[in-house]
Design an enzyme around this catalytic site. Structure first.
Site, mmCIF file in Angstrom:
data_model
loop_
_atom_site.group_PDB
_atom_site.id
_atom_site.type_symbol
_atom_site.label_atom_id
_atom_site.label_comp_id
_atom_site.label_asym_id
_atom_site.label_seq_id
_atom_site.Cartn_x
_atom_site.Cartn_y
_atom_site.Cartn_z
ATOM 1 N N GLY A 239 0.759 -1.247 0.000
ATOM 2 C CA GLY A 239 0.000 0.000 0.000
ATOM 3 C C GLY A 239 0.784 1.288 0.000
ATOM 4 C CD GLU A 274 0.562 -9.263 1.527
ATOM 5 O OE1 GLU A 274 -0.321 -8.519 1.049
ATOM 6 O OE2 GLU A 274 0.303 -10.355 2.056
ATOM 7 N N PRO A 275 4.803 -5.100 -0.396
ATOM 8 C CG PRO A 275 7.014 -4.318 -0.358
ATOM 9 C CD PRO A 275 6.090 -5.326 0.287
ATOM 10 N N GLY A 276 4.100 -3.671 -3.564
ATOM 11 C CA GLY A 276 4.116 -3.900 -5.007
ATOM 12 C C GLY A 276 4.568 -2.625 -5.704
ATOM 13 N NE ARG A 313 -1.735 2.693 -11.773
ATOM 14 C CZ ARG A 313 -1.628 3.874 -11.254
ATOM 15 N NH1 ARG A 313 -0.962 4.818 -11.879
ATOM 16 N NH2 ARG A 313 -2.165 4.149 -10.087
ATOM 17 C CE1 TYR A 317 -7.910 1.607 -10.440
ATOM 18 C CE2 TYR A 317 -5.773 1.640 -11.507
ATOM 19 C CZ TYR A 317 -6.817 0.941 -10.948
ATOM 20 O OH TYR A 317 -6.745 -0.430 -10.876
ATOM 21 C CB CYS A 345 -12.470 3.547 -31.169
ATOM 22 S SG CYS A 345 -11.482 3.273 -32.628
HETATM 23 N N1 LLP Z 1 -1.297 -7.054 -0.822
HETATM 24 C C1 LLP Z 1 -2.591 -7.171 -1.165
HETATM 25 C C2 LLP Z 1 -3.434 -8.140 -0.460
HETATM 26 C C3 LLP Z 1 -3.105 -6.362 -2.199
HETATM 27 O O1 LLP Z 1 -4.397 -6.473 -2.537
HETATM 28 C C4 LLP Z 1 -2.256 -5.437 -2.861
HETATM 29 C C5 LLP Z 1 -2.767 -4.588 -3.938
HETATM 30 C C6 LLP Z 1 -0.908 -5.375 -2.471
HETATM 31 C C7 LLP Z 1 -0.465 -6.182 -1.438
HETATM 32 C C8 LLP Z 1 0.072 -4.435 -3.115
HETATM 33 O O2 LLP Z 1 -0.275 -3.115 -2.933
HETATM 34 P P1 LLP Z 1 0.758 -1.946 -3.353
HETATM 35 O O3 LLP Z 1 1.961 -2.058 -2.443
HETATM 36 O O4 LLP Z 1 1.123 -2.157 -4.762
HETATM 37 O O5 LLP Z 1 -0.016 -0.705 -3.138
HETATM 38 N N2 LLP Z 1 -4.304 -1.498 -10.075
HETATM 39 C C9 LLP Z 1 -4.194 -0.449 -9.059
HETATM 40 C C10 LLP Z 1 -3.643 -0.968 -7.757
HETATM 41 C C11 LLP Z 1 -4.426 -2.124 -7.173
HETATM 42 C C12 LLP Z 1 -3.832 -2.681 -5.916
HETATM 43 C C13 LLP Z 1 -4.544 -3.918 -5.471
HETATM 44 N N3 LLP Z 1 -3.985 -4.576 -4.341
HETATM 45 C C14 LLP Z 1 -3.362 0.688 -9.627
HETATM 46 O O6 LLP Z 1 -2.936 0.621 -10.769
HETATM 47 O O7 LLP Z 1 -3.182 1.704 -8.945
#
Ligand code: LLP
Length: 421
Positions: A239, A274-276, A313, A317, A345
């Site tokens: 997050g 869990e960083p993405g 995105r 969003y 389109c």
């Molecule tokens: N853990 C869980 C259970 C999650 O659902 C998520 C993201 C993460 C970790 C990773 O979150 P992060 O660190 O990346 O914020 N498609 C959207 C983002 C959707 C995120 C969904 N869950 C975008 O492009 O902004």
């Protein structure tokens, strides 16, 4: 911090000019910097030192096996939400005991797969899922490690569609229910309850809601222990936001880690995060070429060869992505205000309105910055377009890590129905 800078007038990824990559693989194309990925991972890992934390990269942000492998080599785990993501994590070299399986709609097939692969932990989101898992584990004489996902009723996140922690969201169970589920799991010979999990949203720019959720988690762990149950883990989700443009920067991983260390101080528990986005976003760009500029009353339109199918995105969003020309603008160059659009389109296929950019010409290359997370993973072939390739840069070299999926190949999977007699 990232490794996309101008060198000798050319925007480079590490030491490779983006123009050389466009020349080699065409456009649109995703380009990633391995040094940036590695740096971001290390920053998270080191921010908690000497405490050992499982940094489980959220594979949904970027699922390419070469990206996963780059992080796995540094010790990353993986947060996964489908059978496919578990397969990708394993293929990328993440050890099974560093894989977390989350998600609100795990099928029995997926739960069975996770049990058979002995993942580190399955984050369960409902009583029905817990019971299904118990049944599947019993049939395999297994005892999977389980965490209960709590919905702390704390809202956070950069956009309504990516906020997950409010009470009315579809994710997790209330604290009270989580404790009841935990007790149920503790009494089940086929489940091994380990802890609690939480994830309240994405692109979070303020530590306060995270801290509020984590405090609730701590109290709950203490309550479960007081009731005689063993709780050894907490999973804090992802997050943490990234700076997409010149706004107050989100908290640093150091500040985030310091807050977590404070909240859980004195509680003997293994932490996972869990960083993405915070790892992958600024490690990638989407490279695109100007098809043409069109004059309109008001302002010119810049039509690119990337569309919302490549980077969705902005369309869903209203996300902002910085756009940089691949050739460094001269100091005195004209600046124009463009609407930047793709070829799809739909009016939604608009990346930016009123964007000030140096004057661009047909054929010029531009890069969408911060596109390494939720870019390629959310791409589609809408409008019968190819799926863009992905390229990974290491220093002065680059490798194609996914080649372009052509329309010919897509059509080859299709067939006409049998003629009716
Ligand atoms: N853990 C869980 C259970 C999650 O659902 C998520 C993201 C993460 C970790 C990773 O979150 P992060 O660190 O990346 O914020 N498609 C959207 C983002 C959707 C995120 C969904 N869950 C975008 O492009 O902004």
């Amino acid at each position: 911090m990232h490794h996309f800078d101008y060198r000798n007038g050319e925007l480079c990824c590490e030491e490779v000019p983006l123009s050389a990559i466009a020349e080699a693989v065409g456009t649109p194309a995703y380009v990633y910097s391995s040094a940036t990925l590695e740096r971001h991972f290390d920053v998270f890992k080191n921010a908690f030192a000497p405490r050992d934390v499982l940094v489980a990269f959220a594979v949904k942000a970027n699922a390419n096996i070469a990206i996963i492998e780059t992080l796995a080599r540094r010790g990353a785990g993986a947060d996964t939400v489908s059978r496919g993501e578990i397969m990708r994590a394993l293929k990328g070299g993440v050890p099974h005991d560093r894989i977390i399986f989350s998600g609100v709609g795990k099928t029995e097939d997926e739960l069975s797969f996770a049990i058979e692969k002995h993942v580190h932990q399955i984050n369960v989101e409902s009583i029905a899922e817990l019971d299904a898992l118990s049944r599947l584990a019993a049939a395999r004489n297994a005892r999977p490690a389980v965490a209960i996902r709590v919905n702390p009723d704390v809202g956070a996140g950069g956009h309504e569609k990516i906020s997950t922690g409010r009470g009315d969201a579809k994710f997790g169970v209330s604290i009270a229910q989580a404790e009841a589920l935990y007790a149920r799991a503790a009494a089940d010979p086929h489940l091994s309850p380990k802890g609690l999990a939480v994830h309240i949203g994405s692109q979070i720019k303020d530590l306060a809601p995270l801290e509020a959720a984590f405090r609730l988690l701590r109290i709950s762990v203490e309550r479960l222990r007081a009731a005689g149950m063993e709780v050894t883990r907490v999973d804090l989700g992802g997050g943490l936001g990234v700076p997409y443009f010149h706004e107050p920067a989100p908290p640093s991983p150091d500040a985030y880690a310091a807050m977590i260390t404070r909240v859980f101080s004195g509680l003997d528990v293994a932490l996972a995060i869990e960083p993405g986005r915070a790892i992958a976003a600024n490690a990638g760009v989407l490279l695109s070429r100007v098809i043409r500029t069109q004059e309109r009353p008001g302002r010119p339109i810049l039509v690119l060869d990337a569309g919302m199918n490549d980077l969705i995105r902005p369309a869903i969003y209203d996300a902002y992505h910085d756009i940089k020309p691949a050739r460094a603008p001269a100091d005195a160059e004209d600046v124009l205000t463009y609407d930047v659009v793709g070829p799809i389109c739909e009016t939604g296929d608009t990346f930016a309105r009123n964007r000030a950019l140096p004057k661009l010409n047909d054929g010029d290359l531009v890069a969408f910055m911060s596109a390494g997370a939720y870019g390629a993973t959310m791409a589609s072939t809408y409008n019968a377009r190819a799926l863009s390739p992905e390229v990974l840069v290491r220093g002065g070299r680059f490798s194609v890590i996914r080649r372009r999926w052509t329309v010919e190949e897509q059509i080859a999977l299709e067939m006409l129905p049998e003629p009716t007699p």
